[in-house]
Design a protein around this motif. Structure first.
Motif, PDB file in Angstrom:
ATOM      1  N   THR A  54       0.834  -1.197   0.000  1.00  0.00           N
ATOM      2  CA  THR A  54       0.000   0.000   0.000  1.00  0.00           C
ATOM      3  C   THR A  54       0.873   1.254   0.000  1.00  0.00           C
ATOM      4  N   ASP A  56       0.208   5.380   1.241  1.00  0.00           N
ATOM      5  CA  ASP A  56      -0.677   6.403   1.795  1.00  0.00           C
ATOM      6  C   ASP A  56      -0.333   7.755   1.171  1.00  0.00           C
ATOM      7  N   GLU A  58      -2.050  10.502   0.993  1.00  0.00           N
ATOM      8  CA  GLU A  58      -2.378  11.667   1.820  1.00  0.00           C
ATOM      9  C   GLU A  58      -1.228  12.009   2.761  1.00  0.00           C
ATOM     10  N   TYR A  59      -0.664  10.996   3.430  1.00  0.00           N
ATOM     11  CA  TYR A  59       0.454  11.237   4.337  1.00  0.00           C
ATOM     12  C   TYR A  59       1.673  11.731   3.557  1.00  0.00           C
ATOM     13  N   TYR A 128       3.989   5.727   5.538  1.00  0.00           N
ATOM     14  CA  TYR A 128       3.163   5.764   4.327  1.00  0.00           C
ATOM     15  C   TYR A 128       3.319   4.563   3.402  1.00  0.00           C
ATOM     16  N   THR A 129       4.368   3.744   3.560  1.00  0.00           N
ATOM     17  CA  THR A 129       4.511   2.576   2.681  1.00  0.00           C
ATOM     18  C   THR A 129       5.553   1.602   3.219  1.00  0.00           C
TER      19      THR A 129
END
Length: 142
Positions: A54, A56, A58-59, A128-129
Motif C-alpha cells: 500500500t 498512503d 495523503e500522508y 506511508y509505505t
C-alpha cells in the motif's frame, strides 16, 4: 481637443527604429550561454508497484514531501508528487505506485542537506509505505 492631437503627434516624432530596438541587458553572450548551460538537477523517488503493498498518498503529500522539502531549503526550486494510474502498455501492471520529484539547483547542496537527515527520512517511510523506493538523480537537459 488639443490633448487628443498631441499624443499621436508625439508618438510620430519618435523614430520607429528606436521603438523596435532591444535594450542592452549589460550581459555578454558568453555569460548568457554559461547561465543556459547550468541545468537543474532532478531527484526522482519512484515507488514500484508491488502486489499487496500500500501507499498512503495523503500522508506522503501532507507530511513526508514537505518535511524533505524543508531540509532542502533554498536549493529547492520545486517538487512534484505523482500518483500512478496505469502502464503505458494496455493490460500491463502499474509500474510505479507513486513518484516524488525534487528539482534542485545543486547536486552537492542536495547531498549535503539530505546526508545528515537520511535516517529521519528513511524512518518516515513506515508512515506511508513498505515499498523500497528506486531513486534516480538526473540533469535536466531541456
Amino acid at each position: 481637443m488639443k490633448i487628443r492631437l498631441i499624443l499621436p503627434l508625439l508618438l510620430l516624432s519618435i523614430p520607429f527604429a528606436a521603438l523596435c530596438q532591444e535594450k542592452p541587458s549589460g550581459k555578454s553572450k558568453d555569460h548568457l550561454s554559461a547561465v543556459a548551460e547550468k541545468a537543474l538537477i532532478k531527484v526522482s523517488i519512484m515507488y514500484p508497484y508491488e502486489e499487496g503493498k500500500t501507499f498512503d498518498m495523503e500522508y506522503y503529500q501532507a507530511k513526508h514531501m514537505p518535511m524533505v522539502a524543508e531540509f532542502l531549503g533554498s536549493n529547492l526550486v520545486k517538487y512534484t508528487i505523482e500518483k500512478g494510474l496505469g502502464s503505458g502498455i494496455p493490460n500491463q501492471p502499474l509500474p510505479y505506485m507513486a513518484i516524488g520529484t525534487f528539482y534542485v539547483k545543486s547536486l552537492e547542496e542536495y547531498q549535503a542537506a539530505i546526508g545528515p537527515k537520511r535516517d529521519a527520512i528513511r524512518a518516515d517511510f513506515a508512515n506511508y509505505t513498505r515499498i523500497a523506493p528506486v531513486i534516480l538523480i538526473s540533469e535536466i537537459i531541456r
